[in-house]
Design a protein around this motif. Structure first.
Motif, PDB file in Angstrom:
ATOM      1  N   GLY A 163       0.806  -1.211   0.000  1.00 27.79           N
ATOM      2  CA  GLY A 163       0.000   0.000   0.000  1.00 27.79           C
ATOM      3  C   GLY A 163       0.838   1.259   0.000  1.00 27.79           C
ATOM      4  N   ARG A 164       1.960   1.228   0.718  1.00 27.24           N
ATOM      5  CA  ARG A 164       2.833   2.407   0.739  1.00 27.24           C
ATOM      6  C   ARG A 164       3.494   2.623  -0.621  1.00 27.24           C
ATOM      7  NH1 ARG A 164       3.998   0.248   6.152  1.00 27.24           N
ATOM      8  NH2 ARG A 164       5.993  -0.626   5.451  1.00 27.24           N
ATOM      9  N   MET A 165       3.788   1.533  -1.344  1.00 21.99           N
ATOM     10  CA  MET A 165       4.241   1.688  -2.728  1.00 21.99           C
ATOM     11  C   MET A 165       3.142   2.327  -3.561  1.00 21.99           C
ATOM     12  SD  MET A 165       6.547  -1.510  -4.021  1.00 21.99           S
ATOM     13  CE  MET A 165       5.335  -2.768  -3.687  1.00 21.99           C
ATOM     14  N   GLY A 166       1.897   1.884  -3.337  1.00 23.77           N
ATOM     15  CA  GLY A 166       0.765   2.483  -4.037  1.00 23.77           C
ATOM     16  C   GLY A 166       0.666   3.974  -3.791  1.00 23.77           C
ATOM     17  N   ASP A 167       0.950   4.401  -2.553  1.00 26.95           N
ATOM     18  CA  ASP A 167       0.967   5.837  -2.243  1.00 26.95           C
ATOM     19  C   ASP A 167       1.957   6.581  -3.131  1.00 26.95           C
ATOM     20  OD1 ASP A 167      -0.878   5.606  -0.153  1.00 26.95           O
ATOM     21  OD2 ASP A 167       0.664   5.415   1.395  1.00 26.95           O
ATOM     22  N   MET A 168       3.145   5.994  -3.277  1.00 24.34           N
ATOM     23  CA  MET A 168       4.230   6.693  -3.957  1.00 24.34           C
ATOM     24  C   MET A 168       3.997   6.869  -5.455  1.00 24.34           C
ATOM     25  SD  MET A 168       6.379   7.682  -1.783  1.00 24.34           S
ATOM     26  CE  MET A 168       6.227   7.515  -0.011  1.00 24.34           C
ATOM     27  N   VAL A 169       3.212   5.987  -6.050  1.00 27.67           N
ATOM     28  CA  VAL A 169       2.976   6.082  -7.497  1.00 27.67           C
ATOM     29  C   VAL A 169       1.507   6.369  -7.799  1.00 27.67           C
ATOM     30  CG1 VAL A 169       4.922   4.580  -8.051  1.00 27.67           C
ATOM     31  CG2 VAL A 169       2.654   3.569  -7.689  1.00 27.67           C
ATOM     32  N   ALA A 170       0.797   6.908  -6.810  1.00 26.58           N
ATOM     33  CA  ALA A 170      -0.658   7.079  -6.939  1.00 26.58           C
ATOM     34  C   ALA A 170      -1.049   7.916  -8.149  1.00 26.58           C
ATOM     35  CB  ALA A 170      -1.223   7.699  -5.658  1.00 26.58           C
ATOM     36  N   SER A 171      -0.304   8.962  -8.432  1.00 27.27           N
ATOM     37  CA  SER A 171      -0.694   9.854  -9.516  1.00 27.27           C
ATOM     38  C   SER A 171      -0.444   9.263 -10.900  1.00 27.27           C
ATOM     39  CB  SER A 171       0.038  11.203  -9.380  1.00 27.27           C
ATOM     40  OG  SER A 171      -0.453  11.892  -8.256  1.00 27.27           O
ATOM     41  N   ALA A 172       0.179   8.094 -10.950  1.00 29.14           N
ATOM     42  CA  ALA A 172       0.301   7.408 -12.231  1.00 29.14           C
ATOM     43  C   ALA A 172      -1.039   6.832 -12.663  1.00 29.14           C
ATOM     44  CB  ALA A 172       1.338   6.290 -12.136  1.00 29.14           C
ATOM     45  N   ASN A 173      -1.981   6.743 -11.724  1.00 29.16           N
ATOM     46  CA  ASN A 173      -3.305   6.191 -12.003  1.00 29.16           C
ATOM     47  C   ASN A 173      -4.342   7.306 -11.999  1.00 29.16           C
ATOM     48  OD1 ASN A 173      -2.121   3.638 -11.944  1.00 29.16           O
ATOM     49  ND2 ASN A 173      -2.562   3.355  -9.766  1.00 29.16           N
ATOM     50  N   SER A 174      -5.080   7.427 -13.070  1.00 30.12           N
ATOM     51  CA  SER A 174      -6.129   8.440 -13.108  1.00 30.12           C
ATOM     52  C   SER A 174      -7.282   8.063 -12.194  1.00 30.12           C
ATOM     53  CB  SER A 174      -6.637   8.631 -14.541  1.00 30.12           C
ATOM     54  OG  SER A 174      -7.166   7.425 -15.057  1.00 30.12           O
ATOM     55  N   ASN A 175      -7.461   6.764 -11.908  1.00 23.79           N
ATOM     56  CA  ASN A 175      -8.453   6.304 -10.943  1.00 23.79           C
ATOM     57  C   ASN A 175      -7.713   5.517  -9.865  1.00 23.79           C
ATOM     58  OD1 ASN A 175     -10.574   5.190  -9.476  1.00 23.79           O
ATOM     59  ND2 ASN A 175     -11.852   4.922 -11.301  1.00 23.79           N
ATOM     60  N   GLN A 176      -7.526   6.141  -8.711  1.00 22.12           N
ATOM     61  CA  GLN A 176      -6.686   5.554  -7.675  1.00 22.12           C
ATOM     62  C   GLN A 176      -7.381   4.434  -6.905  1.00 22.12           C
ATOM     63  OE1 GLN A 176      -4.945   8.711  -5.309  1.00 22.12           O
ATOM     64  NE2 GLN A 176      -4.418   9.904  -7.133  1.00 22.12           N
ATOM     65  N   THR A 177      -8.673   4.245  -7.133  1.00 19.79           N
ATOM     66  CA  THR A 177      -9.406   3.175  -6.459  1.00 19.79           C
ATOM     67  C   THR A 177      -8.834   1.813  -6.789  1.00 19.79           C
ATOM     68  OG1 THR A 177     -11.431   4.489  -6.525  1.00 19.79           O
ATOM     69  CG2 THR A 177     -11.694   2.127  -6.173  1.00 19.79           C
ATOM     70  N   PHE A 178      -8.246   1.669  -7.969  1.00 18.16           N
ATOM     71  CA  PHE A 178      -7.847   0.356  -8.457  1.00 18.16           C
ATOM     72  C   PHE A 178      -6.334   0.145  -8.437  1.00 18.16           C
ATOM     73  CE2 PHE A 178     -11.787   1.740 -10.517  1.00 18.16           C
ATOM     74  CZ  PHE A 178     -12.648   0.778  -9.992  1.00 18.16           C
ATOM     75  N   GLY A 179      -5.630   0.878  -7.577  1.00 13.10           N
ATOM     76  CA  GLY A 179      -4.182   0.728  -7.495  1.00 13.10           C
ATOM     77  C   GLY A 179      -3.740  -0.466  -6.685  1.00 13.10           C
ATOM     78  N   CYS A 180      -4.487  -0.820  -5.636  1.00 15.20           N
ATOM     79  CA  CYS A 180      -4.123  -1.926  -4.751  1.00 15.20           C
ATOM     80  C   CYS A 180      -5.327  -2.837  -4.587  1.00 15.20           C
ATOM     81  CB  CYS A 180      -3.665  -1.401  -3.395  1.00 15.20           C
ATOM     82  SG  CYS A 180      -2.095  -0.507  -3.438  1.00 15.20           S
ATOM     83  N   LYS A 306      -1.850   2.691 -14.413  1.00 12.50           N
ATOM     84  CA  LYS A 306      -0.521   2.385 -14.944  1.00 12.50           C
ATOM     85  C   LYS A 306       0.311   1.564 -13.959  1.00 12.50           C
ATOM     86  CE  LYS A 306      -0.489   4.828 -18.870  1.00 12.50           C
ATOM     87  NZ  LYS A 306      -0.237   4.225 -20.194  1.00 12.50           N
ATOM     88  N   ARG A 307      -0.055   1.631 -12.679  1.00 12.94           N
ATOM     89  CA  ARG A 307       0.670   0.898 -11.634  1.00 12.94           C
ATOM     90  C   ARG A 307      -0.344   0.213 -10.728  1.00 12.94           C
ATOM     91  NH1 ARG A 307       4.016   1.872 -14.716  1.00 12.94           N
ATOM     92  NH2 ARG A 307       6.101   2.742 -14.427  1.00 12.94           N
ATOM     93  N   GLN A 308      -0.178  -1.106 -10.555  1.00 17.06           N
ATOM     94  CA  GLN A 308      -1.083  -1.851  -9.685  1.00 17.06           C
ATOM     95  C   GLN A 308      -0.305  -2.856  -8.834  1.00 17.06           C
ATOM     96  OE1 GLN A 308      -4.024  -3.104 -12.889  1.00 17.06           O
ATOM     97  NE2 GLN A 308      -5.482  -2.488 -11.295  1.00 17.06           N
ATOM     98  N   VAL A 309      -0.791  -3.053  -7.608  1.00 17.51           N
ATOM     99  CA  VAL A 309      -0.259  -4.064  -6.706  1.00 17.51           C
ATOM    100  C   VAL A 309      -1.404  -5.003  -6.348  1.00 17.51           C
ATOM    101  CG1 VAL A 309       1.022  -4.525  -4.585  1.00 17.51           C
ATOM    102  CG2 VAL A 309       1.306  -2.323  -5.749  1.00 17.51           C
TER     103      VAL A 309
END
Length: 459
Positions: A163-180, A306-309
Motif C-alpha cells: 500500500g505504501r508503494m501504491g501511495d508513492m505512485v498514486a498519480s500514475a493512475n487516473s483512478n486511484q481506487t484500483f491501485g491496490c 498504470k501501476r497496480q499491486v
C-alpha cells in the motif's frame, strides 16, 4: 497535531506522484503470492551436492525411518535439477512438483532469493543470542510474522509496504481506487497511508443487492433504498458511511464494466490440477485468484491505471504433521497456478504482458531443518521465487546457507537466521516498480540499516 504531521507527507506524496505520472507511459504490476503458515523452503529449493545431500537425508529421516526427505535426482518422483548462473560451487534442485517453475527458471524468467526473512538490521548469531541488536518482535508467531512480512510491524500495523508503494505512485493512475487490489480478503500488505485497498472475489466485485431492482415486490423501492444508504445529513457517522457506500457503488460499476469476462472469448478458465497423492483432479483456488488478477489487468486501460499491486494467497503451509503429502499437494497447486498465470499473461488480449507483471512469493517464515517426526516446526529465514519477464532469472540471489544444523546461521533446530531482509527484497521490487531511491525509506522503515538496497534480481 495530526494535521501538522500529515501535511508534509501529503505534499511530498503529491510531488512524488507527479514525477511518477510523467514517467509512467508503460504499465507495471506486482503480484504478491502469500503462502500462509510458513513454507518449508528446505524442501522447495535444495542443495544437492554430495555433502549437502547427505546432511539433508540424515536430518530429515528419523531413527524410526519416518521421512520428510524428498527422493534424489534420477529417482522416480525425484527432485528437479536446476543450474544457476552463480552456482556458488554447489548444485541445486527444486521440489519434484515444481516442473513449470523449473522450466521458467531454466528459461531465465525465475529468480530464487535465498534465506530471506524479517530483520531490523544485519544480525549475527552472537548478536541474536545476546539480544545486543534490535530484533523483529514476536519471532515465530504466525500472526505477528505475517504482519512483519507485509508491513514491517507486528500484528495491529495500520499500513503495509504494498500500500505504501501504491501511495508513492498514486498519480500514475487516473483512478486511484484500483491501485491496490486483494483477491484474498483484507491484507495489511495493501493498506497505504493514503491508498485504500480494494477487496474483490474471484468473480469480481459484488454489488449491493436490490439497489436497482424492486424492493419487497415494489419497483419504486430501489430508489428509497439507495437514498437511505447514500444520503448526507447532520450526523458525521452517517456522512462517513454514505461516502464509503458511494465509493463502493462507483467502484463496483467501473470494475464490472472493465474486467474482461472469464471463459470463452475472455480470460481462459484454468484447468483443474491433479492432487499428486490421490490422482484426483480438482479446482485450484489459487489459479482462480490469478485469473481474477488477469481479468483486472486486461481492463487496465478502461480503469485508467498504470501501476497496480495485487495480493493473492493460499493456506495450509503450517506443516507440523503429514508434511510429505501435504507439502507435495501445496507445491502441485502452486506450480499449476503459476503455469496458468504465465500462459495467460503471454497472450493477454493479444499482448504479451509478462515483461510488465512480476509475481513474487512470501510467507510467515521458513521452517526448521530438523523434523519433528512427521513434519517441521516454525523457523525464520526461507527461500522465495520472483517470476516474470523483467526478472534476471536462472540464478540464486543472496547467500544460500550451509545445509544442516549447528552452524553460524542456526538459531535452533536448523531455523535460519536470515542473511537478506524483507526490506531489501521489497526495495528491489519497489525500485523496478518506480519508487525512487530517495523515497524507499518511506516504504521500508528499516532499509537504511542495510548497505545493499537493490539485490539485482530485476532488470
Amino acid at each position: 497535531m495530526a494535521g501538522t504531521t500529515a501535511a508534509p507527507f501529503a505534499v511530498n506524496l503529491a510531488a512524488m506522484g507527479n514525477a511518477a505520472a510523467q514517467n509512467a507511459s508503460d504499465y507495471k504490476a506486482l503480484v504478491c503470492l502469500y503462502m500462509a503458515g510458513g513454507n518449508d523452503g528446505f524442501n522447495t529449493v535444495l542443495a544437492t551436492d554430495s555433502a549437502s545431500w547427505n546432511e539433508y537425508q540424515r536430518l530429515r529421516v528419523t531413527a524410526d525411518n519416518k521421512s520428510i526427505a524428498l527422493p534424489g535426482l534420477g529417482a522416480t518422483g525425484g527432485v528437479l535439477p536446476i543450474a544457476p548462473i552463480n552456482s556458488q560451487g554447489r548444485s541445486f534442485a527444486l521440489h519434484p512438483r515444481l516442473g513449470t517453475v523449473k522450466s521458467l527458471f531454466d528459461a531465465g524468467n525465475v529468480a530464487i532469493l535465498a534465506n530471506v526473512g524479517t530483520l531490523v538490521q544485519p544480525t549475527t548469531l552472537a548478536q541474536y543470542k545476546a539480544a545486543s541488536v534490535k530484533l523483529p518482535p514476536k519471532l515465530f508467531s504466525h500472526n505477528d510474522q505475517q504482519s512483519m512480512w507485509q508491513s514491517d510491524a507486528p500484528e495491529g500495523s495500520l499500513s503495509g509496504w504494498g500500500g505504501r508503494m501504491g501511495d508513492m505512485v498514486a498519480s500514475a493512475n487516473s483512478n486511484q481506487t484500483f491501485g491496490c487490489i486483494s483477491v484474498s480478503g483484507n491484507a495489511v500488505f495493501l493498506t497505504g497511508k493514503q491508498t485504500r485497498q480494494l477487496q474483490i472475489t474471484t468473480e469480481g466485485l459484488p454489488g449491493i443487492t436490490n439497489l436497482s431492482a424492486g424492493l419487497f415486490g415494489t419497483q419504486p423501492g430501489s430508489n428509497p433504498l439507495q437514498a437511505i444508504i447514500t444520503g448526507q445529513g447532520d450526523n458525521k457517522f452517517q456522512n462517513d458511511y454514505a461516502a464509503v457506500v458511494n465509493r463502493a457503488i462507483a467502484a463496483q460499476g467501473t470494475l464490472q464494466a472493465a474486467m474482461v469476462p472469464a471463459g470463452a472469448g475472455g480470460i481462459p478458465n484454468p484447468t483443474q490440477y491433479v492432487n499428486p497423492n490421490t490422482g484426483v483432479a480438482a479446482a485450484n483456488p489459487l489459479a482462480l485468484q490469478l485469473q481474477a488478477v488477469a481479468r483486472v489487468i486486461a481492463g487496465r486501460n478502461t480503469l485508467g491505471v498504470k501501476r497496480q499491486v495485487f495480493y493473492v494467497s493460499m493456506n495450509g503451509f503450517d506443516t507440523h504433521t503429514a508434511q510429505a503429502t501435504a507439502h507435495a499437494d501445496l507445491m502441485a497447486r502452486l506450480d499449476h497456478a503459476i503455469a496458468y498465470f504465465n500462459t495467460v499473461l503471454a497472450a493477454l488480449q493479444g499482448t504479451d504482458m509478462r515483461q510488465q507483471v512480476t509475481l513474487f512469493t512470501a510467507s510467515d517464515f521458513g521452517r526448521t531443518f530438523t523434523t519433528n517426526g512427521n513434519g517441521t516446526d516454525h523457523g525464520w529465514g526461507s527461500h522465495h521465487f520472483i517470476i516474470g519477464g523483467a526478472v534476471k532469472g536462472r540464478d540464486i540471489y543472496g547467500n544460500f546457507p550451509v545445509t544442516g544444523v549447528n552452524h553460524a546461521l542456526d538459531v535452533g533446530s536448523g531455523s535460519l537466521l536470515p542473511t537478506t531482509s524483507v526490506d531489501q527484497y521489497g526495495a528491489t521490487l519497489a525500485t523496478w516498480f518506480g519508487v525512487p531511491a530517495a523515497q524507499l525509506a518511506s516504504v521500508f522503515p528499516n532499509i537504511g540499516n542495510f548497505t545493499t538496497k537493490n539485490l539485482g534480481f530485476m532488470a
